[in-house]
Design an enzyme around this catalytic site. Sequence first.
Site, mmCIF file in Angstrom:
data_model
loop_
_atom_site.group_PDB
_atom_site.id
_atom_site.type_symbol
_atom_site.label_atom_id
_atom_site.label_comp_id
_atom_site.label_asym_id
_atom_site.label_seq_id
_atom_site.Cartn_x
_atom_site.Cartn_y
_atom_site.Cartn_z
ATOM 1 N N TYR A 25 1.747 -6.111 0.739
ATOM 2 C CA TYR A 25 2.595 -4.912 0.700
ATOM 3 C C TYR A 25 1.782 -3.692 1.147
ATOM 4 C CZ TYR A 25 5.013 -0.846 -1.183
ATOM 5 O OH TYR A 25 5.605 0.395 -1.319
ATOM 6 N N SER A 107 4.390 8.205 -7.053
ATOM 7 C CA SER A 107 5.542 7.798 -6.241
ATOM 8 C C SER A 107 6.771 7.588 -7.123
ATOM 9 C CB SER A 107 5.199 6.478 -5.543
ATOM 10 O OG SER A 107 6.345 5.855 -5.036
ATOM 11 N N GLN A 128 6.394 12.581 -6.094
ATOM 12 C CA GLN A 128 7.020 12.345 -4.787
ATOM 13 C C GLN A 128 8.456 11.873 -4.952
ATOM 14 O OE1 GLN A 128 7.670 8.903 -3.992
ATOM 15 N NE2 GLN A 128 8.514 9.184 -1.941
ATOM 16 N N TYR A 130 12.044 10.581 -2.608
ATOM 17 C CA TYR A 130 12.655 10.221 -1.327
ATOM 18 C C TYR A 130 13.899 11.081 -1.165
ATOM 19 C CZ TYR A 130 9.760 6.037 -1.559
ATOM 20 O OH TYR A 130 8.704 5.176 -1.640
ATOM 21 N N THR A 156 9.293 12.906 0.794
ATOM 22 C CA THR A 156 9.076 11.982 1.911
ATOM 23 C C THR A 156 10.256 12.124 2.870
ATOM 24 O OG1 THR A 156 7.875 10.450 0.498
ATOM 25 C CG2 THR A 156 8.840 9.526 2.491
ATOM 26 N N ARG A 165 8.914 -4.605 7.237
ATOM 27 C CA ARG A 165 7.560 -5.158 7.118
ATOM 28 C C ARG A 165 7.742 -6.651 6.907
ATOM 29 N NH1 ARG A 165 7.437 -0.373 3.180
ATOM 30 N NH2 ARG A 165 7.703 1.296 4.674
ATOM 31 N N LYS A 252 6.327 15.341 3.689
ATOM 32 C CA LYS A 252 5.455 14.281 4.219
ATOM 33 C C LYS A 252 6.204 13.402 5.211
ATOM 34 C CE LYS A 252 4.070 10.466 1.811
ATOM 35 N NZ LYS A 252 4.181 9.356 2.748
ATOM 36 N N HIS A 276 3.796 7.430 7.865
ATOM 37 C CA HIS A 276 3.979 6.573 6.691
ATOM 38 C C HIS A 276 3.014 5.373 6.741
ATOM 39 C CE1 HIS A 276 7.174 6.363 3.461
ATOM 40 N NE2 HIS A 276 6.522 5.248 3.226
ATOM 41 N N ARG A 279 4.141 2.302 8.569
ATOM 42 C CA ARG A 279 5.094 1.425 7.882
ATOM 43 C C ARG A 279 6.539 1.716 8.257
ATOM 44 N NH1 ARG A 279 2.637 -0.580 3.341
ATOM 45 N NH2 ARG A 279 4.419 -0.516 1.943
HETATM 46 C C1 GLV Z 1 7.553 3.036 0.537
HETATM 47 O O1 GLV Z 1 7.576 4.222 0.734
HETATM 48 C C2 GLV Z 1 6.836 2.096 1.341
HETATM 49 O O2 GLV Z 1 6.281 2.471 2.378
HETATM 50 O O3 GLV Z 1 6.817 0.907 0.978
#
Ligand code: GLV
Length: 387
Positions: A25, A107, A128, A130, A156, A165, A252, A276, A279
């Site tokens: 992760y 987070s 933080q 979202y 964010t 991912r 961010k 990020h 990511r």
């Molecule tokens: C969450 O913000 C991540 O990048 O997994």
Amino acid sequence: MPVITCIEDLKRLYRRRAPRMFYDYAESGSWTEQTFRENVTDFAEIRLRQRIAVDMTGRSTAGQMVGQDVAMPVALAPVGLTGMQNADGEIKAARAAEKFGVPFTLSTMSICSIEDVADHVTKPFWFQIYTLNDDDFNRKIIDRAKAAGCSALVITVDLQILGQRHKDLKNGLSAPPKFTIPTMLNLATKWAWGLEMLQTKRRFFGNIVGHVEGVSDPSSLSAWTAEKFDHALNWDKIRKLMDMWGGKVILKGVMEAEDAQKAAEIGADAIVVSNHGGRQLDGALSSIRMVPEIAAAVGDKTEVWMDGGIRSGQDVLKAVALGAKGVMIGRAFVYGLGAMGEAGVTKALEVIHKELDTSMALCGETRLGNVGKHNVLMPKDFLDRYL
Ligand code: GLV
């Protein structure tokens, strides 16, 4: 205790100690991972100019980030699932940051809740959020962060939709892990991690579970994101979140000068030039390549920081030389945490600080405020290779 000389040493220990699912992760980018890789490799293209016979006594890496005194301008970035890398991970990282004198950002996707972290530190930390389409949740979590005494809000702004991912999908990432056969086989080899995890109750998304209704699978980040991220985000909504908070705000995920100017215009106290950690939009340029253009466009209207690819104090120095007033580190502290808990985060900060301090001195500088483009060498086309 093993001899740790660099962040890479911590990463090796972390890889051995943490379950595969959580290592993957952290150590992933989206799709081909090009941006994830280039965040690191682009730093290696920048070189430092050595100077001699400059009095290096009395030097300092100290500075300020959004008005807060810092031992070095390196804040711990918000990282989801940190409490799965090591039991009670957010509390450990927050304590290490506090003792070192750098900011810690919790987070929304943390395992330890805002209140829980606040109970274990003595100074304010950052929180933080979202950009979610759920005003009720936004308001409640902002109120909780205020009640916990958080001193800045990091919004964010590059995650309205999740970059894929591959490894997370293949591993069936969740917190806590689901008991599938491959996961069990891997966990059986991670007994030290497991023993610590058995001794804590903090194994779920602490800011979400018990605070929201109607999330079909609270153990899965992707389920939550699919349901709650605001696809209709615009600048007005960002401004509304900033107003709801009413304190220091850091945006961010800014990668274009035009967006940076807009962020400054609506009153962001700082922006983080960030993709990020590679990511989100695979194919985006590395963050460090975008820093000079953005810093020039914004001037001193807001503080320009960056994240992505920082694995050493030399990288911090290069970022500052190219115009960043500060940086955030994510993976570099997670490696330390996963390797050795709180002591590992402290180690990561010590390593970065020592590298920064020594490299700054060897470049003939005694203050980060004096560091600039005159301290670095770059390939001729480094800043305009991509048009
Ligand atoms: C969450 O913000 C991540 O990048 O997994």
